[in-house]
Write a protein that holds these residues in place. Structure first.
Motif, PDB file in Angstrom:
ATOM      1  N   THR A 176       0.841  -1.186   0.000  1.00  0.00           N
ATOM      2  CA  THR A 176       0.000   0.000   0.000  1.00  0.00           C
ATOM      3  C   THR A 176       0.883   1.246   0.000  1.00  0.00           C
ATOM      4  N   VAL A 177       0.733   2.080  -1.000  1.00  0.00           N
ATOM      5  CA  VAL A 177       1.665   3.201  -1.180  1.00  0.00           C
ATOM      6  C   VAL A 177       0.940   4.538  -1.149  1.00  0.00           C
ATOM      7  N   GLY A 178       0.098   4.698  -0.151  1.00  0.00           N
ATOM      8  CA  GLY A 178      -0.556   5.974   0.077  1.00  0.00           C
ATOM      9  C   GLY A 178      -1.397   6.417  -1.092  1.00  0.00           C
ATOM     10  N   SER A 179      -1.300   7.694  -1.418  1.00  0.00           N
ATOM     11  CA  SER A 179      -2.115   8.247  -2.489  1.00  0.00           C
ATOM     12  C   SER A 179      -1.394   8.281  -3.829  1.00  0.00           C
ATOM     13  N   SER A 180      -0.232   7.653  -3.908  1.00  0.00           N
ATOM     14  CA  SER A 180       0.529   7.653  -5.156  1.00  0.00           C
ATOM     15  C   SER A 180      -0.188   6.858  -6.246  1.00  0.00           C
ATOM     16  N   THR A 181       0.098   7.191  -7.480  1.00  0.00           N
ATOM     17  CA  THR A 181      -0.421   6.440  -8.611  1.00  0.00           C
ATOM     18  C   THR A 181       0.255   5.078  -8.665  1.00  0.00           C
ATOM     19  N   VAL A 182      -0.535   4.031  -8.751  1.00  0.00           N
ATOM     20  CA  VAL A 182      -0.005   2.670  -8.778  1.00  0.00           C
ATOM     21  C   VAL A 182       0.297   2.273 -10.225  1.00  0.00           C
ATOM     22  N   LEU A 183       1.545   1.903 -10.466  1.00  0.00           N
ATOM     23  CA  LEU A 183       1.960   1.471 -11.802  1.00  0.00           C
ATOM     24  C   LEU A 183       1.697  -0.022 -11.975  1.00  0.00           C
ATOM     25  N   SER A 184       1.358  -0.417 -13.180  1.00  0.00           N
ATOM     26  CA  SER A 184       1.113  -1.832 -13.462  1.00  0.00           C
ATOM     27  C   SER A 184       2.392  -2.573 -13.821  1.00  0.00           C
ATOM     28  N   LYS A 185       3.451  -1.834 -14.118  1.00  0.00           N
ATOM     29  CA  LYS A 185       4.741  -2.443 -14.397  1.00  0.00           C
ATOM     30  C   LYS A 185       5.834  -1.481 -13.949  1.00  0.00           C
ATOM     31  N   PRO A 186       7.059  -1.978 -13.743  1.00  0.00           N
ATOM     32  CA  PRO A 186       8.134  -1.097 -13.274  1.00  0.00           C
ATOM     33  C   PRO A 186       8.430   0.018 -14.273  1.00  0.00           C
ATOM     34  N   TRP A 187       8.848   1.157 -13.759  1.00  0.00           N
ATOM     35  CA  TRP A 187       9.261   2.244 -14.646  1.00  0.00           C
ATOM     36  C   TRP A 187      10.633   1.959 -15.271  1.00  0.00           C
ATOM     37  N   ALA A 188      11.493   1.218 -14.517  1.00  0.00           N
ATOM     38  CA  ALA A 188      12.838   0.900 -15.003  1.00  0.00           C
ATOM     39  C   ALA A 188      12.860  -0.529 -15.540  1.00  0.00           C
ATOM     40  N   SER A 189      13.415  -0.702 -16.713  1.00  0.00           N
ATOM     41  CA  SER A 189      13.389  -2.007 -17.377  1.00  0.00           C
ATOM     42  C   SER A 189      14.210  -3.056 -16.639  1.00  0.00           C
ATOM     43  N   THR A 190      15.152  -2.644 -15.781  1.00  0.00           N
ATOM     44  CA  THR A 190      16.033  -3.602 -15.103  1.00  0.00           C
ATOM     45  C   THR A 190      15.563  -3.997 -13.711  1.00  0.00           C
ATOM     46  N   SER A 191      14.496  -3.391 -13.219  1.00  0.00           N
ATOM     47  CA  SER A 191      14.124  -3.601 -11.812  1.00  0.00           C
ATOM     48  C   SER A 191      13.730  -5.037 -11.501  1.00  0.00           C
ATOM     49  N   LEU A 192      12.908  -5.640 -12.335  1.00  0.00           N
ATOM     50  CA  LEU A 192      12.480  -7.015 -12.056  1.00  0.00           C
ATOM     51  C   LEU A 192      13.655  -7.979 -12.130  1.00  0.00           C
ATOM     52  N   GLY A 193      14.611  -7.695 -12.994  1.00  0.00           N
ATOM     53  CA  GLY A 193      15.790  -8.547 -13.083  1.00  0.00           C
ATOM     54  C   GLY A 193      16.642  -8.499 -11.833  1.00  0.00           C
ATOM     55  N   LEU A 194      16.588  -7.391 -11.102  1.00  0.00           N
ATOM     56  CA  LEU A 194      17.324  -7.291  -9.840  1.00  0.00           C
ATOM     57  C   LEU A 194      16.653  -8.076  -8.718  1.00  0.00           C
ATOM     58  N   ALA A 195      15.351  -8.244  -8.821  1.00  0.00           N
ATOM     59  CA  ALA A 195      14.567  -8.800  -7.712  1.00  0.00           C
ATOM     60  C   ALA A 195      14.601 -10.330  -7.742  1.00  0.00           C
ATOM     61  N   THR A 196      15.774 -10.895  -7.542  1.00  0.00           N
ATOM     62  CA  THR A 196      15.933 -12.343  -7.615  1.00  0.00           C
ATOM     63  C   THR A 196      15.586 -13.046  -6.312  1.00  0.00           C
ATOM     64  N   MET A 197      15.372 -12.291  -5.239  1.00  0.00           N
ATOM     65  CA  MET A 197      15.028 -12.880  -3.944  1.00  0.00           C
ATOM     66  C   MET A 197      13.657 -12.396  -3.494  1.00  0.00           C
ATOM     67  N   SER A 198      12.937 -13.270  -2.800  1.00  0.00           N
ATOM     68  CA  SER A 198      11.728 -12.831  -2.119  1.00  0.00           C
ATOM     69  C   SER A 198      12.124 -11.927  -0.962  1.00  0.00           C
ATOM     70  N   ALA A 199      11.159 -11.241  -0.378  1.00  0.00           N
ATOM     71  CA  ALA A 199      11.448 -10.376   0.766  1.00  0.00           C
ATOM     72  C   ALA A 199      12.029 -11.187   1.922  1.00  0.00           C
ATOM     73  N   ALA A 200      11.465 -12.372   2.174  1.00  0.00           N
ATOM     74  CA  ALA A 200      11.960 -13.207   3.281  1.00  0.00           C
ATOM     75  C   ALA A 200      13.377 -13.693   3.015  1.00  0.00           C
ATOM     76  N   ASP A 201      13.646 -14.104   1.798  1.00  0.00           N
ATOM     77  CA  ASP A 201      15.011 -14.535   1.457  1.00  0.00           C
ATOM     78  C   ASP A 201      15.987 -13.366   1.539  1.00  0.00           C
ATOM     79  N   ALA A 202      15.516 -12.173   1.222  1.00  0.00           N
ATOM     80  CA  ALA A 202      16.369 -10.995   1.333  1.00  0.00           C
ATOM     81  C   ALA A 202      16.783 -10.753   2.777  1.00  0.00           C
ATOM     82  N   VAL A 203      15.896 -11.002   3.729  1.00  0.00           N
ATOM     83  CA  VAL A 203      16.254 -10.843   5.138  1.00  0.00           C
ATOM     84  C   VAL A 203      17.413 -11.768   5.493  1.00  0.00           C
TER      85      VAL A 203
END
Length: 361
Positions: free
Chosen positions: A285-312
């Motif tokens: 939940t990101v307050g009143s910001s506009t919610v994007l349906s896809k990342p603005w940066a083309s490389t972001s999903l490629g960086l996200a190789t870990m789940s949040a729990a695995d990142a911990v």
């Protein structure tokens, strides 16, 4: 010692061939060229200034800095970096190298790579208007596996900075304003960092930002866009926010997310029960910001190789300068309490860590 310094140089050449700051560099700061194939300069003592000092080593451009000594360098005043530098903290023997008692400034400089360096300002610095690391107005800067603690103005000041990455680092226990990082202009990448016990700005992002696989603990306000006065986009992916004794509202994991901001938020978790266990739930939940349906940066999903729990798990084991020292061990153990320990400090000595709170290298 010679073999270690040679290996550092060979790895730097290999990464340059790939167009990266170093092997494994990510994000917008990964284009930093650092010292290129410039002069290798040895830091041979822990003095504030003079021949063989860190201050002298960083006083000229096109240098690769290596350390023949370990321990703390206590600054008498802020030290200014030159452009086109690579600072190889991993070259230090023994327990590594640290800078204490003053600001390290890359203000208005470019193409700087800093790895495995401890930057710990604290109250030894009488100038409360300075930060632990300042890259205001800088461009093409990457911090990797650094430990930034006890910043007075901010831990990291990046107002007006362009193309920066902070990765695999610990940003913890800011004093004074108790702020983590302030970024304007950008773009910026924050990747696999551990943020601990700050009042706010983890970071304050007045720019287009990638924020991936970070862990934020004992916050009063976490990821913040603020009243930016600008229209920016934010990719916030697979991060874990964990409340602690200093957290007044768990809802402030995302703080001041204004209507003129656009956010792609997915895979983020919030653990808000302070029960000593990591057992959060999804929170995008990101307050009143506009919610994007896809990342603005083309490389972001490629960086996200870990789940949040695995990142911990990963961040607690790997973030910060290596080898992990007394202060970083203290910080990580506070996080491992998962809600039962942690406080916001005004003075590093109050942590109870040795050497007046700085820890002993």
């Amino acid at each position: 010692m010679f073999r270690l310094h040679l290996n550092v140089f060979i790895m730097a050449l290999a990464s340059r061939a790939l167009g990266l700051a170093f092997d494994g560099a990510v994000g917008f700061g990964a284009i930093a060229t650092g010292g290129n194939s410039g002069t290798t300069v040895h830091v041979t003592n822990l003095l504030d200034s003079g021949s063989g000092s860190f201050r002298d080593a960083v006083s000229q451009s096109n240098r690769n800095i290596v350390f023949d000594v370990s321990g703390y360098i206590q600054l008498k005043s802020a030290v200014s970096l030159s452009s086109s530098l690579t600072i190889n903290g991993q070259s230090a023997p023994g327990n590594g190298i640290g800078i204490m008692g003053g600001e390290i400034s890359a203000s208005d400089k470019s193409n700087i790579i800093i790895r495995n360096l401890r930057m710990r300002q604290g109250t030894l610095d009488t100038d409360t208007g300075k930060s632990a690391f300042n890259m205001g107005g800088a461009s093409n800067v990457i911090l990797d596996h650094c430990s930034v603690e006890y910043g007075q103005w901010d831990s990291i000041d990046a107002v007006g900075a362009v193309n920066i990455t902070v990765s695999n680092s610990i940003i913890a226990l800011p004093i004074g304003q108790q702020f983590g990082a302030h970024v304007e202009t950008g773009p910026s990448t924050f990747y696999r960092n551990l943020w601990v016990s700050a009042h706010n700005r983890q970071p304050l992002s007045k720019d287009n930002t990638q924020y991936v696989n970070n862990v934020v603990y004992n916050y009063q306000a976490g990821y913040t866009s603020g009243n930016t006065g600008g229209v920016f986009s934010h990719d916030i992916i697979n991060n874990y926010f964990i409340t602690g004794p200093s957290t007044t509202s768990s809802k402030n994991a995302f703080y001041q997310m204004a209507a003129d901001q656009s956010v792609y938020a997915t895979g983020n978790y919030l653990d808000s029960n302070n029960d000593g266990q990591l057992n959060g739930a999804p929170d995008n939940t990101v307050g009143s910001s506009t919610v994007l349906s896809k990342p603005w940066a083309s490389t972001s999903l490629g960086l996200a190789t870990m789940s949040a729990a695995d990142a911990v798990t990963y961040v607690l084991a790997n973030a910060g300068a290596t080898p992990r020292d007394e202060l970083d061990t203290f910080v990580v153990n506070v996080v491992k309490s998962f809600g039962t320990q942690g406080t916001l400090y005004k003075n590093q000595a109050n942590t109870g860590v040795s050497n007046g709170g700085y820890g002993t290298l």
